[in-house]
Design an enzyme around this catalytic site. Structure first.
Site, PDB file in Angstrom:
ATOM      1  N   SER A 193       0.852  -1.185   0.000  1.00 28.68           N
ATOM      2  CA  SER A 193       0.000   0.000   0.000  1.00 28.68           C
ATOM      3  C   SER A 193       0.887   1.234   0.000  1.00 28.68           C
ATOM      4  CB  SER A 193      -0.910  -0.001   1.218  1.00 28.68           C
ATOM      5  OG  SER A 193      -0.133   0.260   2.365  1.00 28.68           O
ATOM      6  N   LYS A 194       0.225   2.371  -0.043  1.00 25.24           N
ATOM      7  CA  LYS A 194       0.970   3.627  -0.173  1.00 25.24           C
ATOM      8  C   LYS A 194       2.022   3.792   0.915  1.00 25.24           C
ATOM      9  CE  LYS A 194      -2.391   6.273  -2.725  1.00 25.24           C
ATOM     10  NZ  LYS A 194      -3.807   6.139  -2.381  1.00 25.24           N
ATOM     11  N   ARG A 195       1.694   3.270   2.111  1.00 22.71           N
ATOM     12  CA  ARG A 195       2.660   3.507   3.186  1.00 22.71           C
ATOM     13  C   ARG A 195       3.986   2.763   2.953  1.00 22.71           C
ATOM     14  NH1 ARG A 195       2.567  -0.758   7.043  1.00 22.71           N
ATOM     15  NH2 ARG A 195       0.935  -2.191   6.394  1.00 22.71           N
ATOM     16  N   HIS A 196       3.997   1.837   1.993  1.00 19.91           N
ATOM     17  CA  HIS A 196       5.255   1.139   1.686  1.00 19.91           C
ATOM     18  C   HIS A 196       6.061   1.860   0.617  1.00 19.91           C
ATOM     19  CE1 HIS A 196       2.698  -2.243   3.252  1.00 19.91           C
ATOM     20  NE2 HIS A 196       3.778  -2.327   4.008  1.00 19.91           N
ATOM     21  N   GLY A 197       5.585   3.000   0.182  1.00 21.86           N
ATOM     22  CA  GLY A 197       6.309   3.744  -0.849  1.00 21.86           C
ATOM     23  C   GLY A 197       5.515   3.762  -2.140  1.00 21.86           C
TER      24      GLY A 197
END
Ligand code: GLU
Length: 487
Positions: free
Chosen positions: A255-259
Site C-alpha cells: 500500500s501507499k505507506r510502503h512507498g
C-alpha cells in the site's frame, strides 16, 4: 498449447492509479504472446461508470507504452473483435442476456438491496454462508407485473446449479475446484442495464477468442462464476493463470505507506523502464538459472508459466534499486541526465530553462555520478559537490586530512600548476596531479586525498580530475582558498 494461436489480453478497469501489480499482469500476458507469436489484446473494462475515467485510461496507456508493452488489438488500434471498450459493447451483452433468459439460465430479480441485505443478515445470524436464496427464480408473471407496477427495476441473475463442483485448470495452481453451493445465484446485469465484471469479462474473452487468461490472484474467487457462465453460454473456457499477490517486505498487502505503488510514481522517480520490466518479471516468475538481468528479448525467450510461483511475491525496493542501478550505470549519460533533470529542477539546482552549455555540462556531471545512483531522483544526494562552492567537511576525519604536514606544499604546487594550465580538461588535470606526486615525491594518496577534501569536503567521490575539470579553474582555486581558511 502450441496448436492454436495464443491470444491473451490485459483488461484493466480505468479507475485509479495504474498499480505495478497491473503492469506485472500485463507483462506476463505480453511475454506469453510474444513467446508464442500470439496476439496481445488490450480491453478497457469501464463498466463501473462512476469510477472509470478517461484520465486513468490514458495513464494506463502511457505507462504501458513507457514500459514497451504494446498491443495488437485495442481501443486505439482497433482489431477484428472490437470494440475493445466495454461501454461500447452493451448491445452485445444484451444479446447474450436475452439468450440466457430465454433458455431459463438466468432470471429477473426484483429484490431490493434492503431485502437482499436483510436476507444476508439472517443467514449470517444462523451461521450460514450468505448467498442469494433464489426466491425470484420462481416468480409468476403476475408477481413480476406487480413488482414492475411498484416501480422496481430488476437485475438479471444467473442461476447457478446447486450441488456441483466447479472445476477449472489453472496454469499456476493446477486444478482448482469450488462448490457451487458457495457461489449462489449472482447478478450478471445490474438494474441500470450495465453488466457486471464477471459477466462482461466472459462474453468478451470468448468473443475475442482469448485462449489464456493471466491475471491477479484476487480474481481466483471470481473464476467459478465465470466458468459457469462459459458453460451456460456454450463458450469454450480459456486456460486460466492466477498469479500471486504482491506483498510488501513486511508481508502485508502493498500500500501507499510502503512507498511508490504506481508505475507512474516509478517513472517520475527517474527509473528506467527496462529496469522496471526486469524487476517486474522477477516478481513471481523465476528463471531457470541464476541470471538476474534480462533484456526484453531474453525475457520473451525464457519466460514460461510453469515457472510462475504460487506463493506471494515480495516487492523488495532494495532489489529493485540494485537492478535499476546496473541499468543506470550502463545507460548513456544523456539518458541518465534526462531522468535526473526534473529532480535537479525540483531541488532548485537548475531553473526551468537551461542553456545548451549548461545541459552539456550537466550531462557530463551526471555521467560522473551515474555509478552512485539507482534512479534519477537520487542524483540530488550526490550533486552538491558540483554546485556548492562553500565546502563543509563531511566529518572530523576529513578535516584532519588537511592538517597533514605535506598539505601546504601540495596545495601550493597544485595552485601554481592549475593556474599555468592552458586547457583545464580531465586528461590535463590527471597529468598535472601525477606531476605533483612526482615532484614532491609523495604517494598518490598524500596528494589526492587533501585535494579531494579541500574541493569537496568528502573523502570519496568521482575522479578528482573529472571534478576539477567540471568545476573549472576559477571555482577550483576559489574553493581552495576558502576551504583552507576553515582549518
Ligand atoms: N477489469 C479487471 C481488473 O482490472 C480485469 C480482471 C481480469 O483480468 O479478468 O481487475
Amino acid at each position: 498449447m502450441l496448436q492454436q494461436e495464443i491470444r491473451v489480453r490485459f483488461a484493466p478497469s480505468p479507475t485509479g492509479p495504474f498499480h505495478i501489480g497491473g503492469a506485472r499482469s500485463a507483462l506476463f500476458n505480453w511475454l506469453l504472446a510474444k513467446k508464442y507469436n500470439g496476439k496481445f489484446v488490450m480491453r478497457i473494462e469501464d463498466t463501473d461508470l462512476e469510477r472509470s475515467t478517461k484520465e486513468s485510461e490514458e495513464n494506463i496507456n502511457e505507462a504501458l507504452g513507457w514500459l514497451g508493452i504494446t498491443w495488437d488489438e485495442g481501443p486505439d488500434v482497433g482489431g477484428p473483435y472490437g470494440p475493445y471498450r466495454q461501454t461500447e459493447r452493451l448491445d452485445t451483452y444484451s444479446k447474450y442476456t436475452e439468450q440466457l433468459l430465454t433458455e431459463g439460465k438466468a432470471y429477473y430479480c426484483y429484490c431490493s438491496e434492503d431485502e437482499i441485505e436483510a436476507e444476508r443478515q439472517e443467514q449470517q445470524d444462523k451461521g450460514e454462508t450468505p448467498r442469494y436464496s433464489g426466491r425470484c427464480r420462481h416468480l409468476t408473471e403476475k408477481d413480476k407485473e406487480q413488482f414492475i407496477a411498484e416501480g422496481r427495476k430488476p437485475t438479471v441473475r444467473f442461476h447457478v446449479i446447486e450441488n456441483k463442483q466447479i472445476v477449472f485448470k489453472d496454469m499456476v495452481r493446477d486444478t482448482v475446484s469450488f462448490d457451487s453451493n458457495g457461489v449462489g445465484d449472482f447478478v450478471i446485469v445490474k438494474s441500470d442495464g450495465i453488466p457486471v465484471y464477471n459477466y462482461a469479462v466472459v462474453v468478451d474473452d470468448a468473443l475475442m477468442h482469448i485462449t489464456h487468461v493471466i491475471r491477479a490472484e484476487e480474481h481466483l474467487s471470481n473464476t467459478p462464476r465465470q466458468v459457469v457462465l462459459y458453460e451456460a453460454l456454450g463458450f469454450t473456457t480459456p486456460e486460466f493463470g492466477h498469479i500471486s499477490l504482491i506483498l510488501a517486505k513486511d508481508r502485508s498487502k502493498m500500500s501507499k505507506r510502503h512507498g511508490a505503488t504506481s508505475v507512474d510514481q516509478y517513472r517520475k522517480l527517474g527509473y528506467m523502464p527496462e529496469a522496471i520490466v526486469n524487476y517486474l518479471a522477477l516478481l513471481g516468475w523465476s528463471p531457470v538459472g541464476e541470471q538476474e538481468f534480462f533484456s526484453l528479448n531474453e525475457l520473451i525467450e525464457q519466460f514460461s508459466m510453469d515457472r510462475v510461483a504460487k506463493s506471494p511475491a515480495v516487492f523488495d525496493i532494495d532489489k529493485l534499486n540494485y537492478i535499476s542501478a546496473q541499468y543506470i550505470r550502463k545507460a548513456s549519460p544523456e539518458v541518465v541526465a534526462e531522468l535526473a533533470l526534473p529532480h535537479l529542477k525540483e531541488a532548485g539546482y537548475i531553473g526551468d530553462e537551461i542553456s545548451i552549455a549548461q545541459k552539456t555540462w550537466l550531462v557530463e556531471v551526471v555521467g560522473e555520478l551515474r555509478e552512485y545512483i539507482s534512479h534519477g531522483a537520487e542524483i540530488v544526494n550526490h550533486i552538491e559537490i558540483f554546485f556548492n562552492d562553500d565546502i563543509e567537511f563531511e566529518n572530523e576525519e576529513a578535516a584532519e586530512i588537511l592538517r597533514d604536514v605535506d598539505v601546504p606544499q601540495v596545495m601550493a604546487s597544485f595552485r601554481d600548476k592549475l593556474q599555468a594550465l592552458e586547457v583545464v580538461d580531465a586528461p590535463a588535470v590527471k597529468a598535472l596531479l601525477k606531476n605533483i606526486t612526482k615532484e614532491l615525491k609523495l604517494g598518490g594518496k598524500k596528494v589526492f586525498m587533501p585535494l579531494r577534501v579541500v574541493l569537496t569536503g568528502k573523502m570519496h567521490g568521482p575522479d578528482l580530475d573529472k571534478i576539477i575539470s567540471l568545476i573549472g579553474r576559477e571555482r577550483t582555486l576559489a574553493r581552495l582558498t576558502d576551504t583552507l581558511v576553515k582549518i
